[in-house]
Scaffold this motif. Structure first.
Motif, PDB file in Angstrom:
ATOM      1  N   GLU A   1       0.861  -1.199   0.000  1.00  0.00           N
ATOM      2  CA  GLU A   1       0.000   0.000   0.000  1.00  0.00           C
ATOM      3  C   GLU A   1       0.887   1.235   0.000  1.00  0.00           C
ATOM      4  N   ILE A   2       0.444   2.286  -0.680  1.00  0.00           N
ATOM      5  CA  ILE A   2       1.228   3.528  -0.712  1.00  0.00           C
ATOM      6  C   ILE A   2       0.729   4.403   0.446  1.00  0.00           C
ATOM      7  N   ASP A   3       1.256   4.086   1.615  1.00  0.00           N
ATOM      8  CA  ASP A   3       0.789   4.762   2.821  1.00  0.00           C
ATOM      9  C   ASP A   3       1.991   5.166   3.667  1.00  0.00           C
ATOM     10  N   SER A   4       1.722   5.529   4.878  1.00  0.00           N
ATOM     11  CA  SER A   4       2.794   6.029   5.737  1.00  0.00           C
ATOM     12  C   SER A   4       3.885   4.962   5.965  1.00  0.00           C
ATOM     13  N   ASN A   5       3.466   3.710   6.034  1.00  0.00           N
ATOM     14  CA  ASN A   5       4.432   2.623   6.191  1.00  0.00           C
ATOM     15  C   ASN A   5       5.385   2.535   4.995  1.00  0.00           C
ATOM     16  N   PHE A   6       4.821   2.721   3.812  1.00  0.00           N
ATOM     17  CA  PHE A   6       5.607   2.685   2.577  1.00  0.00           C
ATOM     18  C   PHE A   6       6.693   3.773   2.614  1.00  0.00           C
ATOM     19  N   PHE A   7       6.289   5.006   2.934  1.00  0.00           N
ATOM     20  CA  PHE A   7       7.263   6.108   2.936  1.00  0.00           C
ATOM     21  C   PHE A   7       8.295   5.927   4.051  1.00  0.00           C
TER      22      PHE A   7
ATOM     23  N   SER B   1       6.952  16.091  -8.478  1.00  0.00           N
ATOM     24  CA  SER B   1       5.938  15.432  -9.308  1.00  0.00           C
ATOM     25  C   SER B   1       4.570  15.427  -8.608  1.00  0.00           C
ATOM     26  N   ALA B   2       3.545  15.102  -9.416  1.00  0.00           N
ATOM     27  CA  ALA B   2       2.180  15.085  -8.892  1.00  0.00           C
ATOM     28  C   ALA B   2       2.046  14.108  -7.720  1.00  0.00           C
ATOM     29  N   GLY B   3       2.657  12.938  -7.867  1.00  0.00           N
ATOM     30  CA  GLY B   3       2.562  11.922  -6.811  1.00  0.00           C
ATOM     31  C   GLY B   3       3.250  12.370  -5.539  1.00  0.00           C
ATOM     32  N   ALA B   4       4.413  12.986  -5.704  1.00  0.00           N
ATOM     33  CA  ALA B   4       5.167  13.479  -4.550  1.00  0.00           C
ATOM     34  C   ALA B   4       4.337  14.518  -3.808  1.00  0.00           C
ATOM     35  N   ASP B   5       3.730  15.426  -4.558  1.00  0.00           N
ATOM     36  CA  ASP B   5       2.936  16.493  -3.963  1.00  0.00           C
ATOM     37  C   ASP B   5       1.698  15.930  -3.254  1.00  0.00           C
ATOM     38  N   PHE B   6       1.102  14.937  -3.867  1.00  0.00           N
ATOM     39  CA  PHE B   6      -0.109  14.306  -3.336  1.00  0.00           C
ATOM     40  C   PHE B   6       0.128  13.730  -1.934  1.00  0.00           C
ATOM     41  N   HIS B   7       1.326  13.168  -1.739  1.00  0.00           N
ATOM     42  CA  HIS B   7       1.612  12.480  -0.464  1.00  0.00           C
ATOM     43  C   HIS B   7       2.421  13.353   0.487  1.00  0.00           C
ATOM     44  N   ARG B   8       2.431  14.665   0.251  1.00  0.00           N
ATOM     45  CA  ARG B   8       3.317  15.541   1.033  1.00  0.00           C
ATOM     46  C   ARG B   8       3.076  15.431   2.550  1.00  0.00           C
ATOM     47  N   TYR B   9       1.825  15.347   2.949  1.00  0.00           N
ATOM     48  CA  TYR B   9       1.524  15.338   4.380  1.00  0.00           C
ATOM     49  C   TYR B   9       2.103  14.073   5.038  1.00  0.00           C
ATOM     50  N   THR B  10       1.833  12.935   4.401  1.00  0.00           N
ATOM     51  CA  THR B  10       2.330  11.651   4.936  1.00  0.00           C
ATOM     52  C   THR B  10       3.852  11.666   5.026  1.00  0.00           C
ATOM     53  N   LEU B  11       4.474  12.161   3.958  1.00  0.00           N
ATOM     54  CA  LEU B  11       5.934  12.194   3.905  1.00  0.00           C
ATOM     55  C   LEU B  11       6.507  13.039   5.049  1.00  0.00           C
ATOM     56  N   VAL B  12       5.925  14.212   5.241  1.00  0.00           N
ATOM     57  CA  VAL B  12       6.431  15.118   6.286  1.00  0.00           C
ATOM     58  C   VAL B  12       6.213  14.500   7.662  1.00  0.00           C
ATOM     59  N   GLU B  13       5.076  13.851   7.864  1.00  0.00           N
ATOM     60  CA  GLU B  13       4.828  13.191   9.159  1.00  0.00           C
ATOM     61  C   GLU B  13       5.873  12.099   9.419  1.00  0.00           C
ATOM     62  N   CYS B  14       6.222  11.355   8.371  1.00  0.00           N
ATOM     63  CA  CYS B  14       7.245  10.299   8.528  1.00  0.00           C
ATOM     64  C   CYS B  14       8.593  10.915   8.877  1.00  0.00           C
ATOM     65  N   LEU B  15       8.931  12.008   8.196  1.00  0.00           N
ATOM     66  CA  LEU B  15      10.218  12.668   8.472  1.00  0.00           C
ATOM     67  C   LEU B  15      10.263  13.160   9.919  1.00  0.00           C
ATOM     68  N   LYS B  16       9.141  13.733  10.366  1.00  0.00           N
ATOM     69  CA  LYS B  16       9.091  14.257  11.741  1.00  0.00           C
ATOM     70  C   LYS B  16       9.309  13.129  12.752  1.00  0.00           C
ATOM     71  N   ALA B  17       8.710  11.976  12.459  1.00  0.00           N
ATOM     72  CA  ALA B  17       8.829  10.840  13.382  1.00  0.00           C
ATOM     73  C   ALA B  17      10.245  10.257  13.369  1.00  0.00           C
ATOM     74  N   LEU B  18      10.864  10.196  12.187  1.00  0.00           N
ATOM     75  CA  LEU B  18      12.190   9.567  12.088  1.00  0.00           C
ATOM     76  C   LEU B  18      13.316  10.505  12.496  1.00  0.00           C
ATOM     77  N   TYR B  19      13.114  11.803  12.308  1.00  0.00           N
ATOM     78  CA  TYR B  19      14.159  12.788  12.653  1.00  0.00           C
ATOM     79  C   TYR B  19      13.573  13.824  13.608  1.00  0.00           C
ATOM     80  N   PRO B  20      13.241  13.397  14.838  1.00  0.00           N
ATOM     81  CA  PRO B  20      12.576  14.311  15.763  1.00  0.00           C
ATOM     82  C   PRO B  20      13.472  15.522  16.056  1.00  0.00           C
ATOM     83  N   GLY B  21      12.855  16.693  16.127  1.00  0.00           N
ATOM     84  CA  GLY B  21      13.618  17.907  16.430  1.00  0.00           C
ATOM     85  C   GLY B  21      14.170  18.597  15.195  1.00  0.00           C
TER      86      GLY B  21
END
Ligand code: SAH
Length: 396
Positions: free
Chosen positions: A73-79, A130-150
């Motif tokens: 699935e193309i979800d938060s786990n994927f990113f 790209s369109a796909g990158a932009d579409f998933h921006r929120y999920t991507l940023v949430e993953c980054l925040k979780a993996l690189y806190p601060g």
């Protein structure tokens, strides 16, 4: 249910090789009504499932593949998994080089088409192309925040290619706004100021890291002309490597201002490092008239080729600066010359430099070859990821 895209006969070949792009001409029919950035399923003309990817209705590259696994699935786990594996691929050289700045995601090469993520100390810069990158921006940023806190996340999606995808430019903080957009990174013992908002691209040219280190090794006791210097990092390595004199040349005043700050930051103010705001093409001609010579010249121009149609013109541009540089080199001088145009293949680049040597009436010997650093890997499925090549030439 996701829309279904059926390819024309025999147009699935590149997908079987796991190449991530599907061009508009390869598509036979579409079932459903996919919108910008939607995830679609792709089938061959017989109805066999091939891949899932992001749909981009206005782009020639109509679909960029996210996955070749039907169950993924193309979800938060994927990113999250993509980010984790990209970080893991880089750990060994980050530690070895003492790097606090590196490219974490190099788009297609790291399995995330259209996404560039650079990490500069505790700043993270995202470029969504790209369109796909932009579409998933929120999920991507949430993953980054979780993996690189601060970490503070800034967006630099101010690139022309977004227009082809039907997207507007976007810049700004994706996390709490910070007072300053400047930070300091370190590569191979050299400290570098990076401004993530005002700098070129995402702030810095991380891809030239190993070439800069190499330049430092050639520079001992040499007078060096560093053309297209940007913030002067080649010069810092040369000065630290014992160069007699280094001149930085760039058209950008703000880049040269940061270059001056970089000299102070590295306690190199007592070295003979100077800054010239000029057009390299004109300055090299001026120096030729003045009969100035150098022991070593670095040519790291911006991309000259955006499309195949521009290749011939670009070859002329590369030949011109390389010829001029060779004419300014003392006998047995060193030329470090680069092309970051992906469409300019290595063999063609070498030929252009060879033509430049003929015109300059000099013999050039290719004594070493340089490439984009390991945080800009080339995936075996995506050879287009190889774009930056350099030649170290000894010029008799
Ligand atoms: N060598 C640099 C990166 C160079 S990027 C590094 O290691 O960081 C290309 C640079 O060329 C940019 O800074 C841009 O401002 C500059 N530039 C582009 N066209 C130019 C020209 N005609 N003359 C001088 N500089 C130019």
């Amino acid at each position: 249910m996701s829309a279904r895209i059926y390819l024309k006969v025999a147009r699935e070949k590149s997908l079987r090789r796991k190449h991530p792009w599907i061009f508009s001409q390869a598509i036979n029919k579409i079932k459903g009504n996919p919108l910008l950035g939607d995830t679609v399923d792709v089938f061959d003309n017989k109805g066999n499932w091939l891949a899932k990817g992001a749909y981009s209705p206005e782009s020639q590259i109509r679909i960029r593949v996210w996955s070749f696994d039907i169950d993924e699935e193309i979800d938060s786990n994927f990113f999250r998994n993509k980010l984790l594996s990209a970080q893991k691929r880089r750990d060994w050289f980050i530690e070895k080089g003492g790097l606090t700045g590196y490219r974490l995601i190099a788009g297609e090469s790291d399995g995330l088409p259209g996404i560039t993520i650079d990490k500069y100390d505790d700043f993270i810069v995202c470029q969504l192309l790209s369109a796909g990158a932009d579409f998933h921006r929120y999920t991507l940023v949430e993953c980054l925040k979780a993996l690189y806190p601060g970490c503070h996340i800034y967006e630099r999606s101010d690139v022309d290619v977004r227009k082809k995808e039907g997207l507007e430019p976007v810049t700004g903080w994706l996390t709490e706004p910070q007072e300053s957009t400047e930070c300091i990174i370190e590569e191979h013992g050299i400290k570098i100021h990076v401004d993530v908002a005002q700098g070129h691209k995402t702030g810095f040219y991380l891809d030239q890291r190993e070439s800069r280190l190499a330049a430092g090794k050639y520079a001992k006791d040499k007078s060096v002309l560093n053309c297209f210097s940007y913030t002067g990092t080649f010069a810092l390595h040369c000065a630290a490597g014992g160069a007699k004199e280094v001149i930085n040349v760039d058209v950008s005043e703000s880049a040269l201002d940061l270059a001056k700050k970089n000299v102070e930051l590295n306690n190199l103010s007592d070295k003979d490092i100077s800054f010239v705001k000029a057009d390299v093409f004109k300055l090299l001609r001026q120096y030729r008239e003045e009969k100035r010579t150098f022991d070593m010249i670095i040519l790291d121009p911006p991309k000259f080729v955006e499309s195949k149609a521009q290749l011939t013109g670009a070859c002329r541009g590369y030949k011109d600066i390389n010829m001029l540089a060779m004419q300014l080199l003392k006998p047995n001088g060193i030329l470090l010359t680069f092309s970051c145009s992906g469409l300019m293949e290595s063999s063609l680049f070498q030929k252009v430099v060879a033509d430049a040597a003929l015109d300059a009436k000099r013999n050039a010997y290719f004594v070493d070859r340089l490439h984009q650093a390991a945080d800009h890997p080339v995936s075996s499925n995506y050879p287009e990821g190889y774009y930056l090549k350099g030649l170290v030439c000894q010029v008799e």
